[in-house]
Design a protein around this motif. Structure first.
Motif, PDB file in Angstrom:
ATOM      1  N   LEU A  80       0.849  -1.197   0.000  1.00  0.00           N
ATOM      2  CA  LEU A  80       0.000   0.000   0.000  1.00  0.00           C
ATOM      3  C   LEU A  80       0.880   1.240   0.000  1.00  0.00           C
ATOM      4  N   ALA A  81       0.407   2.272  -0.663  1.00  0.00           N
ATOM      5  CA  ALA A  81       1.200   3.494  -0.819  1.00  0.00           C
ATOM      6  C   ALA A  81       1.479   4.177   0.514  1.00  0.00           C
ATOM      7  N   ASP A  82       0.484   4.207   1.395  1.00  0.00           N
ATOM      8  CA  ASP A  82       0.672   4.891   2.679  1.00  0.00           C
ATOM      9  C   ASP A  82      -0.474   4.550   3.632  1.00  0.00           C
ATOM     10  N   ASP A  83      -0.424   5.148   4.809  1.00  0.00           N
ATOM     11  CA  ASP A  83      -1.453   4.879   5.819  1.00  0.00           C
ATOM     12  C   ASP A  83      -2.823   5.400   5.425  1.00  0.00           C
ATOM     13  N   HIS A  84      -2.888   6.381   4.546  1.00  0.00           N
ATOM     14  CA  HIS A  84      -4.195   6.888   4.106  1.00  0.00           C
ATOM     15  C   HIS A  84      -4.966   5.800   3.376  1.00  0.00           C
ATOM     16  N   VAL A  85      -4.288   5.042   2.522  1.00  0.00           N
ATOM     17  CA  VAL A  85      -4.949   3.954   1.781  1.00  0.00           C
ATOM     18  C   VAL A  85      -5.434   2.908   2.783  1.00  0.00           C
ATOM     19  N   ARG A  86      -4.611   2.599   3.745  1.00  0.00           N
ATOM     20  CA  ARG A  86      -4.973   1.640   4.801  1.00  0.00           C
ATOM     21  C   ARG A  86      -6.232   2.121   5.530  1.00  0.00           C
ATOM     22  N   THR A  87      -6.274   3.387   5.871  1.00  0.00           N
ATOM     23  CA  THR A  87      -7.422   3.950   6.587  1.00  0.00           C
ATOM     24  C   THR A  87      -8.682   3.903   5.735  1.00  0.00           C
ATOM     25  N   ILE A  88      -8.577   4.249   4.456  1.00  0.00           N
ATOM     26  CA  ILE A  88      -9.738   4.216   3.559  1.00  0.00           C
ATOM     27  C   ILE A  88     -10.308   2.800   3.480  1.00  0.00           C
ATOM     28  N   LEU A  89      -9.424   1.807   3.328  1.00  0.00           N
ATOM     29  CA  LEU A  89      -9.879   0.405   3.270  1.00  0.00           C
ATOM     30  C   LEU A  89     -10.562  -0.006   4.574  1.00  0.00           C
ATOM     31  N   GLN A  90      -9.945   0.321   5.686  1.00  0.00           N
ATOM     32  CA  GLN A  90     -10.507  -0.055   6.978  1.00  0.00           C
ATOM     33  C   GLN A  90     -11.843   0.638   7.222  1.00  0.00           C
ATOM     34  N   MET A  91     -11.937   1.906   6.855  1.00  0.00           N
ATOM     35  CA  MET A  91     -13.196   2.638   7.039  1.00  0.00           C
ATOM     36  C   MET A  91     -14.286   2.095   6.121  1.00  0.00           C
ATOM     37  N   GLY A  92     -13.899   1.727   4.903  1.00  0.00           N
ATOM     38  CA  GLY A  92     -14.874   1.121   3.985  1.00  0.00           C
ATOM     39  C   GLY A  92     -15.421  -0.176   4.546  1.00  0.00           C
ATOM     40  N   LEU A  93     -14.553  -1.001   5.117  1.00  0.00           N
ATOM     41  CA  LEU A  93     -14.980  -2.252   5.717  1.00  0.00           C
ATOM     42  C   LEU A  93     -15.910  -1.997   6.901  1.00  0.00           C
ATOM     43  N   GLU A  94     -15.533  -1.058   7.746  1.00  0.00           N
ATOM     44  CA  GLU A  94     -16.381  -0.703   8.884  1.00  0.00           C
ATOM     45  C   GLU A  94     -17.748  -0.214   8.403  1.00  0.00           C
ATOM     46  N   HIS A  95     -17.760   0.562   7.347  1.00  0.00           N
ATOM     47  CA  HIS A  95     -19.013   1.118   6.838  1.00  0.00           C
ATOM     48  C   HIS A  95     -19.944   0.014   6.336  1.00  0.00           C
ATOM     49  N   VAL A  96     -19.409  -0.914   5.547  1.00  0.00           N
ATOM     50  CA  VAL A  96     -20.281  -1.967   4.989  1.00  0.00           C
ATOM     51  C   VAL A  96     -20.653  -3.019   6.021  1.00  0.00           C
ATOM     52  N   MET A  97     -19.857  -3.161   7.095  1.00  0.00           N
ATOM     53  CA  MET A  97     -20.171  -4.135   8.139  1.00  0.00           C
ATOM     54  C   MET A  97     -21.070  -3.552   9.225  1.00  0.00           C
ATOM     55  N   HIS A  98     -21.283  -2.251   9.185  1.00  0.00           N
ATOM     56  CA  HIS A  98     -22.098  -1.565  10.203  1.00  0.00           C
ATOM     57  C   HIS A  98     -23.549  -2.026  10.082  1.00  0.00           C
ATOM     58  N   ASP A  99     -24.174  -2.232  11.210  1.00  0.00           N
ATOM     59  CA  ASP A  99     -25.587  -2.665  11.215  1.00  0.00           C
ATOM     60  C   ASP A  99     -26.467  -1.542  10.788  1.00  0.00           C
TER      61      ASP A  99
END
Length: 99
Positions: A80-99
């Motif tokens: 991954l290019a940097d921590d921003h990409v990591r954060t975007i992926l993690q936030m996307g996962l949290e968003h779709v897994m949210h009830d």
């Protein structure tokens, strides 16, 4: 109060999210998130696609500055290019897994 960014910035943000608009690219990014660094052969094996297809997606991800690479002998290692990409992926996962 937050201001609306200039059009050029909004265009760049839209382009950034295009990098996440393809399931194969998201799969590749997720693999890199978990494994840290992989070569084309490893990615192709894990995604179950040809090395040519993976190379095409990696080229797109590099152009979008979502991944970086380093050369070690004949191998090229992607991450991954940097921590921003990591954060975007993690936030996307949290968003779709949210009830």
């Amino acid at each position: 109060m937050q201001t609306i960014p200039p059009k050029e910035i909004m265009d760049y943000i839209a382009d950034l999210f295009k990098g996440f608009a393809d399931p194969t690219r998201v799969h590749i990014l997720s693999l890199l998130l978990v494994h840290g660094e992989l070569c084309v052969t490893d990615i192709a094996e894990k995604v179950n696609l040809s090395q040519s297809a993976i190379s095409h997606q990696l080229r797109i991800l590099k152009q979008m500055d979502l991944i970086k690479f380093r050369r070690e002998g004949k191998n090229i290692w992607y991450s991954l290019a940097d921590d921003h990409v990591r954060t975007i992926l993690q936030m996307g996962l949290e968003h779709v897994m949210h009830d």
